[in-house]
Design a protein around this motif. Structure first.
Motif, PDB file in Angstrom:
ATOM      1  N   LYS A 219     -14.468  26.382  30.897  1.00  0.00           N
ATOM      2  CA  LYS A 219     -13.488  27.125  31.690  1.00  0.00           C
ATOM      3  C   LYS A 219     -12.158  26.384  31.736  1.00  0.00           C
ATOM      4  CE  LYS A 219     -17.054  29.274  34.550  1.00  0.00           C
ATOM      5  NZ  LYS A 219     -17.728  29.285  35.866  1.00  0.00           N
ATOM      6  N   GLU A 220     -12.225  25.060  31.806  1.00  0.00           N
ATOM      7  CA  GLU A 220     -10.990  24.272  31.791  1.00  0.00           C
ATOM      8  C   GLU A 220     -10.264  24.430  30.451  1.00  0.00           C
ATOM      9  OE1 GLU A 220     -11.523  20.212  32.913  1.00  0.00           O
ATOM     10  OE2 GLU A 220     -12.605  20.720  34.752  1.00  0.00           O
ATOM     11  N   LEU A 221     -11.022  24.740  29.412  1.00  0.00           N
ATOM     12  CA  LEU A 221     -10.429  24.966  28.092  1.00  0.00           C
ATOM     13  C   LEU A 221     -10.052  26.432  27.877  1.00  0.00           C
ATOM     14  CD1 LEU A 221     -12.846  22.687  26.047  1.00  0.00           C
ATOM     15  CD2 LEU A 221     -10.409  22.294  26.430  1.00  0.00           C
ATOM     16  N   VAL A 222     -10.057  27.187  28.963  1.00  0.00           N
ATOM     17  CA  VAL A 222      -9.658  28.601  28.979  1.00  0.00           C
ATOM     18  C   VAL A 222     -10.582  29.431  28.087  1.00  0.00           C
ATOM     19  CG1 VAL A 222      -7.685  30.160  28.990  1.00  0.00           C
ATOM     20  CG2 VAL A 222      -7.291  27.710  29.177  1.00  0.00           C
ATOM     21  N   ILE A 223     -11.861  29.215  28.234  1.00  0.00           N
ATOM     22  CA  ILE A 223     -12.876  29.990  27.536  1.00  0.00           C
ATOM     23  C   ILE A 223     -13.636  30.831  28.560  1.00  0.00           C
ATOM     24  CG2 ILE A 223     -14.986  29.863  26.144  1.00  0.00           C
ATOM     25  CD1 ILE A 223     -12.498  28.982  24.638  1.00  0.00           C
ATOM     26  N   THR A 224     -13.872  32.091  28.259  1.00  0.00           N
ATOM     27  CA  THR A 224     -14.711  32.922  29.119  1.00  0.00           C
ATOM     28  C   THR A 224     -16.157  32.468  28.953  1.00  0.00           C
ATOM     29  OG1 THR A 224     -13.219  34.812  28.919  1.00  0.00           O
ATOM     30  CG2 THR A 224     -15.484  35.266  29.626  1.00  0.00           C
ATOM     31  N   VAL A 225     -16.818  32.154  30.061  1.00  0.00           N
ATOM     32  CA  VAL A 225     -18.156  31.580  30.012  1.00  0.00           C
ATOM     33  C   VAL A 225     -19.130  32.419  30.828  1.00  0.00           C
ATOM     34  CG1 VAL A 225     -19.566  29.544  30.412  1.00  0.00           C
ATOM     35  CG2 VAL A 225     -17.148  29.283  29.852  1.00  0.00           C
ATOM     36  N   TYR A 226     -20.285  32.699  30.242  1.00  0.00           N
ATOM     37  CA  TYR A 226     -21.391  33.325  30.956  1.00  0.00           C
ATOM     38  C   TYR A 226     -22.537  32.315  30.962  1.00  0.00           C
ATOM     39  CZ  TYR A 226     -18.656  37.494  29.865  1.00  0.00           C
ATOM     40  OH  TYR A 226     -17.634  38.413  29.730  1.00  0.00           O
ATOM     41  N   GLU A 227     -23.004  31.970  32.158  1.00  0.00           N
ATOM     42  CA  GLU A 227     -24.037  30.947  32.323  1.00  0.00           C
ATOM     43  C   GLU A 227     -25.325  31.597  32.819  1.00  0.00           C
ATOM     44  OE1 GLU A 227     -24.802  27.253  35.443  1.00  0.00           O
ATOM     45  OE2 GLU A 227     -22.754  27.891  34.994  1.00  0.00           O
ATOM     46  N   PHE A 228     -26.454  31.191  32.237  1.00  0.00           N
ATOM     47  CA  PHE A 228     -27.713  31.831  32.626  1.00  0.00           C
ATOM     48  C   PHE A 228     -28.858  30.830  32.744  1.00  0.00           C
ATOM     49  CE2 PHE A 228     -31.687  34.139  31.617  1.00  0.00           C
ATOM     50  CZ  PHE A 228     -31.679  35.028  32.686  1.00  0.00           C
ATOM     51  N   HIS A 229     -29.662  31.025  33.806  1.00  0.00           N
ATOM     52  CA  HIS A 229     -30.893  30.274  34.029  1.00  0.00           C
ATOM     53  C   HIS A 229     -31.972  31.287  34.412  1.00  0.00           C
ATOM     54  CE1 HIS A 229     -28.343  26.673  34.168  1.00  0.00           C
ATOM     55  NE2 HIS A 229     -27.558  27.370  34.978  1.00  0.00           N
ATOM     56  N   ASP A 230     -33.100  31.219  33.758  1.00  0.00           N
ATOM     57  CA  ASP A 230     -34.188  32.170  34.001  1.00  0.00           C
ATOM     58  C   ASP A 230     -35.023  31.715  35.194  1.00  0.00           C
ATOM     59  OD1 ASP A 230     -36.268  33.938  33.973  1.00  0.00           O
ATOM     60  OD2 ASP A 230     -36.928  33.507  31.930  1.00  0.00           O
ATOM     61  N   ASP A 231     -34.918  32.457  36.296  1.00  0.00           N
ATOM     62  CA  ASP A 231     -35.649  32.125  37.517  1.00  0.00           C
ATOM     63  C   ASP A 231     -36.814  33.069  37.785  1.00  0.00           C
ATOM     64  OD1 ASP A 231     -34.002  29.972  38.111  1.00  0.00           O
ATOM     65  OD2 ASP A 231     -32.597  31.209  39.255  1.00  0.00           O
ATOM     66  N   THR A 232     -37.141  33.941  36.855  1.00  0.00           N
ATOM     67  CA  THR A 232     -38.140  34.968  37.135  1.00  0.00           C
ATOM     68  C   THR A 232     -39.346  34.956  36.195  1.00  0.00           C
ATOM     69  OG1 THR A 232     -36.958  36.589  35.766  1.00  0.00           O
ATOM     70  CG2 THR A 232     -36.388  36.498  38.115  1.00  0.00           C
ATOM     71  N   SER A 233     -39.153  34.628  34.940  1.00  0.00           N
ATOM     72  CA  SER A 233     -40.242  34.742  33.960  1.00  0.00           C
ATOM     73  C   SER A 233     -41.410  33.817  34.304  1.00  0.00           C
ATOM     74  CB  SER A 233     -39.735  34.423  32.558  1.00  0.00           C
ATOM     75  OG  SER A 233     -38.763  35.357  32.153  1.00  0.00           O
ATOM     76  N   LYS A 234     -42.617  34.308  33.970  1.00  0.00           N
ATOM     77  CA  LYS A 234     -43.825  33.522  34.222  1.00  0.00           C
ATOM     78  C   LYS A 234     -44.535  33.126  32.923  1.00  0.00           C
ATOM     79  CE  LYS A 234     -43.370  33.941  38.671  1.00  0.00           C
ATOM     80  NZ  LYS A 234     -44.273  34.758  39.495  1.00  0.00           N
ATOM     81  N   THR A 235     -44.143  33.735  31.792  1.00  0.00           N
ATOM     82  CA  THR A 235     -44.749  33.406  30.508  1.00  0.00           C
ATOM     83  C   THR A 235     -43.668  33.037  29.508  1.00  0.00           C
ATOM     84  OG1 THR A 235     -44.650  35.657  29.572  1.00  0.00           O
ATOM     85  CG2 THR A 235     -46.555  35.107  30.968  1.00  0.00           C
TER      86      THR A 235
END
Length: 220
Positions: free
Chosen positions: A39-55
């Motif tokens: 973001k500091e480098l002026v890039i659009t960023v989408y961040e993801f962490h999977d908190d739901t999957s069980k397998t």
């Protein structure tokens, strides 16, 4: 490059490699820090962490689905490796030859930032993340969780590693980090007492020229 999707490997309920380091825990530290620098480098960023999957299957599908739901130029997945308790090192996995160059550069940059072995870019055609994402993708194996030297280097150079990832995938440089111990006070330096004004002036002129500062002579 204008946009990146970056995600942590595995999931809250789907364990990754565990040793001296915990893969899921550490990947969830690296991703937000890299995202911050992007973001500091002026890039659009989408961040993801999977908190739901069980397998594992659901985990891969969930991560891939999120990545493919965004308009982006590059997909990045952050993992930690295990299995070689002797040498360790960093490697970056890719699926198509078009990603080999960036994978090689990212691996080298992380190796330099951590001071660990560069295992380089490795082509893999059997990974769900690399096969499922529809944009250019790399999977980063930051270091080995079961190699003490790797873990120590990672802890010591965590921020440098994250900066290296962000700078390398964007081919941009972050501002140099300034170090400061400024406590709001000012301190006067006395250089000594001279027997004559001539010797004091000569010393003053020499120091001013060498250090580009201004000194004052005070009579005592």
């Amino acid at each position: 490059m204008d946009s990146v999707v970056i995600s942590s490997g595995h999931a809250k309920y789907v364990s990754g490699a565990i040793g001296i380091l915990n893969e899921v825990t550490e990947a969830r530290k690296v991703v937000p820090q890299v995202a911050k620098y992007l973001k500091e480098l002026v890039i659009t960023v989408y961040e993801f962490h999977d908190d739901t999957s069980k397998t594992q299957k659901d985990n891969i599908n969930t991560i891939v689905k999120y990545h493919n739901s965004k308009k982006r130029d590059l997909d990045v997945s952050v993992h930690f490796n295990s299995g070689t308790k002797v040498t360790g090192g960093v490697e970056v996995l890719y699926c198509t030859d078009a990603q080999k160059t960036i994978a090689t550069k990212v691996s080298s940059a992380i190796s330099n930032s951590l001071g660990i072995r560069d295992r380089g870019a490795k082509k893999r055609n059997d990974l769900g993340f690399l096969n499922g994402t529809k944009q250019p993708a790399i999977l980063i194996e930051v270091c080995f969780v079961d190699v003490k030297e790797n873990a120590d280097a990672y802890h010591k150079n965590f921020d440098a590693c994250c900066r290296a990832i962000a700078e390398t995938i964007t081919n941009k440089k972050l501002p140099t980090k300034a170090t400061s111990n400024d406590d709001g006070k000012r301190y006067r330096l006395y250089t000594g007492t001279f027997a004559t004004k001539v010797s004091a002036t000569a010393f003053k002129e020499k120091v001013e020229k060498e250090f580009d500062i201004t000194l004052q002579i005070r009579e005592e």
